[in-house]
Motif scaffolding. Structure first.
Motif, PDB file in Angstrom:
ATOM      1  N   LYS A  71       0.828  -1.203   0.000  1.00 34.49           N
ATOM      2  CA  LYS A  71       0.000   0.000   0.000  1.00 34.49           C
ATOM      3  C   LYS A  71       0.864   1.256   0.000  1.00 34.49           C
ATOM      4  N   ARG A  72       1.907   1.255   0.825  1.00 29.19           N
ATOM      5  CA  ARG A  72       2.749   2.443   0.957  1.00 29.19           C
ATOM      6  C   ARG A  72       3.448   2.793  -0.352  1.00 29.19           C
ATOM      7  N   PHE A  73       3.943   1.766  -1.051  1.00 34.63           N
ATOM      8  CA  PHE A  73       4.684   2.014  -2.289  1.00 34.63           C
ATOM      9  C   PHE A  73       3.798   1.929  -3.527  1.00 34.63           C
ATOM     10  N   GLN A  74       2.505   1.711  -3.323  1.00 31.64           N
ATOM     11  CA  GLN A  74       1.533   1.634  -4.424  1.00 31.64           C
ATOM     12  C   GLN A  74       1.970   0.596  -5.466  1.00 31.64           C
ATOM     13  N   LEU A  75       2.233  -0.616  -4.971  1.00 35.17           N
ATOM     14  CA  LEU A  75       2.684  -1.711  -5.822  1.00 35.17           C
ATOM     15  C   LEU A  75       1.528  -2.659  -6.111  1.00 35.17           C
ATOM     16  N   THR A  76       1.442  -3.134  -7.341  1.00 41.54           N
ATOM     17  CA  THR A  76       0.417  -4.122  -7.660  1.00 41.54           C
ATOM     18  C   THR A  76       0.807  -5.463  -7.042  1.00 41.54           C
ATOM     19  N   PRO A  77      -0.169  -6.276  -6.610  1.00 40.92           N
ATOM     20  CA  PRO A  77       0.130  -7.573  -5.992  1.00 40.92           C
ATOM     21  C   PRO A  77       0.901  -8.491  -6.933  1.00 40.92           C
ATOM     22  N   LEU A  78       1.569  -9.474  -6.365  1.00 36.68           N
ATOM     23  CA  LEU A  78       2.471 -10.331  -7.118  1.00 36.68           C
ATOM     24  C   LEU A  78       1.775 -11.084  -8.249  1.00 36.68           C
ATOM     25  N   VAL A  79       0.664 -11.775  -7.937  1.00 34.11           N
ATOM     26  CA  VAL A  79      -0.005 -12.590  -8.959  1.00 34.11           C
ATOM     27  C   VAL A  79      -0.469 -11.716 -10.119  1.00 34.11           C
ATOM     28  N   GLU A  80      -1.057 -10.588  -9.799  1.00 34.21           N
ATOM     29  CA  GLU A  80      -1.517  -9.658 -10.834  1.00 34.21           C
ATOM     30  C   GLU A  80      -0.343  -9.164 -11.677  1.00 34.21           C
ATOM     31  N   SER A  81       0.790  -8.922 -11.026  1.00 36.77           N
ATOM     32  CA  SER A  81       1.964  -8.402 -11.738  1.00 36.77           C
ATOM     33  C   SER A  81       2.562  -9.447 -12.674  1.00 36.77           C
ATOM     34  N   VAL A  82       2.608 -10.705 -12.226  1.00 35.30           N
ATOM     35  CA  VAL A  82       3.147 -11.768 -13.074  1.00 35.30           C
ATOM     36  C   VAL A  82       2.303 -11.932 -14.327  1.00 35.30           C
ATOM     37  N   ARG A  83       0.969 -11.917 -14.149  1.00 35.57           N
ATOM     38  CA  ARG A  83       0.086 -12.039 -15.316  1.00 35.57           C
ATOM     39  C   ARG A  83       0.300 -10.870 -16.283  1.00 35.57           C
TER      40      ARG A  83
END
Length: 707
Positions: A205-217
């Motif tokens: 949340k702090r770094f506004q990063l997309t979750p891992l599974v979503e990012s891999v896809r």
């Protein structure tokens, strides 16, 4: 581009941890579209499991958002053209230059794709195949042309591609881009949901990063550029954050070690300065002040001394070693080659003529009795200082009280070699040097565990070096100029990138240059040959003959790149210059103009392409090593800047240190804050980050168990 070191158990999956690990460890052979034959091909790429495929990121993306018919092309913007290969041609000329040209047709016209000095491209094409070429086209006469376009080979069932961003993966012979895409798609569809998030929810949340599974896809199958950039930012931040965690923890661990206190008292300082043959420059004096402050502490110094060619780093290093010896401890200087070690020894011998310091040279070329004598004297403490090569870090080398280690040309030694001399409970201080100025972003990664001192100015008396770009039709005039200098009693270098001619690399070799020049332009002169395949005694013999003037010309590979000091050498000729980085060319150029005469460096252009010409023109116009290092870094990246990456750090897999500077700064700041708050990363929320850090960098940085 290969991906991250992947975690394994997803918080959202009900499957037990062992089951998840087993699924992610599924051999690639059993993934849809692979089978035993393709599994062997994937093994060559280091891809053995489903997990490996998930984190085998595309190295690029084919942007199909602007695909056009040839008749509709426009200059000045990136476009793609789909067509059938109608003609393939390859030509070559002197000194290893080559050109591959491919003609494609799409029914509306013809377009030519051209590659310079990449003869292997000839094998990628055959008449009748369908390809997609992507680049910025130019109209050459009546023909559209793309220089060095990205090539996508299309299978018959890829005639229509729905995706606007087509992933491009690293391949091996026998594996097509089309099949690789299908394999990766199968792996993502079947296994991505099994992945476990590395970052705690608060950090996401702090770094506004997309979750891992979503990012891999998204990184394998991006719907659009925006989705791709979100996924890429997540993995770039993760890679740089984990690296900076490792560097921060290494610094923290280093500060816990004990070292000898080696103060540079006013008396010691005065005694050392009396030995120096000239006044120190302002930047040398500043570096000595910084180093002296570190040496006086009871924790080990870990400092990088960087300076341009001829800035006087050796004198600063010798000052530090003499401070160590004056405090009753031993010092060691490690150089990457025997030539450079012997040169340091000569410098030291002159400085210490009136001194009682006991010192010795230790290299792989030493006789058994010479080596045994040096080892005995190091062990009993009667030897104050040793200069050597990797021979200094062998297991049988024991010091009585080692206080300081100086490592010359830091990028030639890994972190583990740097710390190999640590013996007993007391760690030595470390001063590591490089003559290749290091861009800030690179210093925060490769050398993030070190403090940095910089030498900006050259000592008085250094001669200017004039650099010229020599067109093919002006080469005869250049060699006439070289002969004039030789007839005046000067000496000259000729540098080429390869030892022997190669079928795979379009670049000149020293063997080729030696044969041509000794039977042509330099037939009347005494010419020697130097390269890395010679034995150590052979190399030493050639260098000594050149230094004594018995040889007038030395034809060499980059073995002369660092440290070689022959004041009478005033001319250098570089062939195949487009194969070198600017920082490396600057190092080579620094071998001339070291005496009382100005230096001259001629870059033979031959059939160099336009991009290389622009780069070499920038080199010819600047003698500022720091500016050239930044430009080199921007154009070629860190891998080329430091050759074979001998520093021992794993290469970055997705982050680009030029375009991702802001992310690097943020990752560094946040990693330092996290390590300050949780020094061993012991908190449960940080356990997976800690494990990934140790997996990736534990061995390279010699990290402890951090907790």
């Amino acid at each position: 581009m290969r991906g991250m070191d992947s975690p394994s158990n997803p918080p959202h999956s009900p499957a037990p941890l062992d089951d998840v690990k087993r699924r992610l460890a599924t051999p690639v052979e059993f993934i849809r579209g692979v089978g035993p034959g393709r599994a062997q091909l994937l093994e060559r790429l280091g891809l053995r499991t489903a997990n490996h495929l998930l984190f085998n990121f595309p190295r690029d993306y084919q942007d199909l958002s602007d695909e056009r018919a040839i008749e509709n092309l426009q200059e000045g913007q990136l476009q793609s053209v789909r067509g059938v290969v109608t003609e393939v041609a390859a030509t070559s000329s002197g000194f290893g230059k080559s050109r591959v040209a491919v003609l494609i047709a799409d029914g509306t016209g013809h377009l030519r794709g051209v590659w310079y000095n990449q003869p292997f491209m000839r094998e990628r094409f055959r008449e009748g195949m369908t390809v997609l070429l992507t680049a910025t086209p130019k109209l050459k006469g009546l023909m559209w042309e793309m220089s060095h376009p990205l090539v996508t080979t299309l299978a018959s069932d890829e005639a229509k591609i729905d995706a606007k961003l087509l992933p491009v993966y690293s391949l091996t012979e026998g594996l097509s881009q089309y099949h690789m895409r299908r394999i990766e798609q199968s792996a993502v569809t079947e296994f991505a949901d099994q992945l476990e998030e590395v970052f705690p929810p608060a950090l996401l949340k702090r770094f506004q990063l997309t979750p891992l599974v979503e990012s891999v896809r998204a990184i394998h199958q991006p719907a659009d550029r925006e989705e791709l950039e979100r996924a890429r930012r997540r993995f770039v931040f993760q890679e740089l954050f984990v690296l900076q965690l490792a560097l921060s923890i290494r610094r923290s661990e280093q500060r816990q070690l004990k070292a000898y206190e080696l103060p540079a008292t006013p008396r010691i300082d005065a005694r050392i300065r009396r030995l120096l043959p000239f006044e120190l420059t302002e930047s040398q004096a500043k570096a000595i002040t910084e180093i002296s402050a570190d040496l006086a502490l009871d924790r080990p110094m870990n400092r990088l001394l960087q300076g341009d060619v001829g800035s006087g780093k050796t004198i600063v290093a010798l000052y530090a070693m003499l401070v160590c010896v004056a405090n009753g401890r031993q010092a060691a200087l490690m150089a990457p080659t025997e030539i450079l070690a012997r040169q340091h020894a000569e410098t030291l011998a002159k400085l210490l003529e009136e001194s009682r310091v006991e010192w010795a040279l230790l290299t792989g070329g030493a006789t058994r009795s010479e080596r045994d004598d040096v080892l005995r004297r190091l062990a009993d403490g009667s030897l104050n200082l040793v200069i050597g090569t990797h021979a200094v870090v062998q297991e049988d080398v024991k010091f009585k009280e080692l206080g300081l280690v100086v490592v010359d040309e830091q990028h030639k030694f890994g972190v583990r070699q740097r710390s190999a001399l640590r013996q007993g409970d007391v760690a030595p201080h470390y001063l590591v040097m490089t003559a290749t100025p290091i861009p800030r972003t690179l210093s925060m990664t490769l050398f993030g565990d070190l403090d940095i001192s910089t030498l900006q100015s050259a000592p008085a008396g250094r001669q200017p070096i004039n650099t010229y770009l020599v067109e093919a039709d002006r080469e005869a005039k250049w060699w006439h100029f070289v002969r004039e200098r030789l007839n005046e009693g000067r000496q000259a270098f000729v540098v080429a990138p390869l030892v022997d001619e190669s079928e795979n690399v379009a670049a000149p070799s020293v063997a080729e240059a030696f044969e041509r020049l000794t039977n042509g332009e330099l037939a009347a002169f005494r010419v020697g040959l130097l390269h890395g395949r010679l034995t150590s005694p052979e190399k030493q013999d050639v260098m000594e003959r050149f230094r004594r003037g018995e040889l007038q010309v030395l034809i060499s590979t980059t073995v002369i790149e660092v440290g070689v000091d022959v004041p009478n050498a005033s001319v250098m000729t570089v062939v195949g210059a487009d194969r070198f980085g600017l920082a490396q060319l600057h190092q080579l150029r620094g071998r001339v103009g070291r005496g009382s005469r100005a230096g001259y460096c001629g870059i033979l252009l031959g059939e160099t392409n336009e991009a290389a010409r622009e780069r070499l023109d920038a080199f010819a116009k600047s003698t500022d090593g720091f500016a050239l290092a930044e430009l080199d870094f921007a154009l070629r990246g860190p891998g080329d800047l430091f050759g074979t990456q001998q520093h021992g750090m794993p290469p970055l897999r997705i982050a680009n240190l030029m375009t991702d500077r802001d992310v690097l700064e943020e990752a560094r700041r946040e990693a330092q804050l996290l390590v300050a708050a949780d020094p061993g990363l012991k908190h449960a929320d940080n356990a997976r980050l800690r494990q990934q850090m140790l997996t990736r960098y534990g061995k390279a940085l010699e990290l402890g168990d951090v907790g």
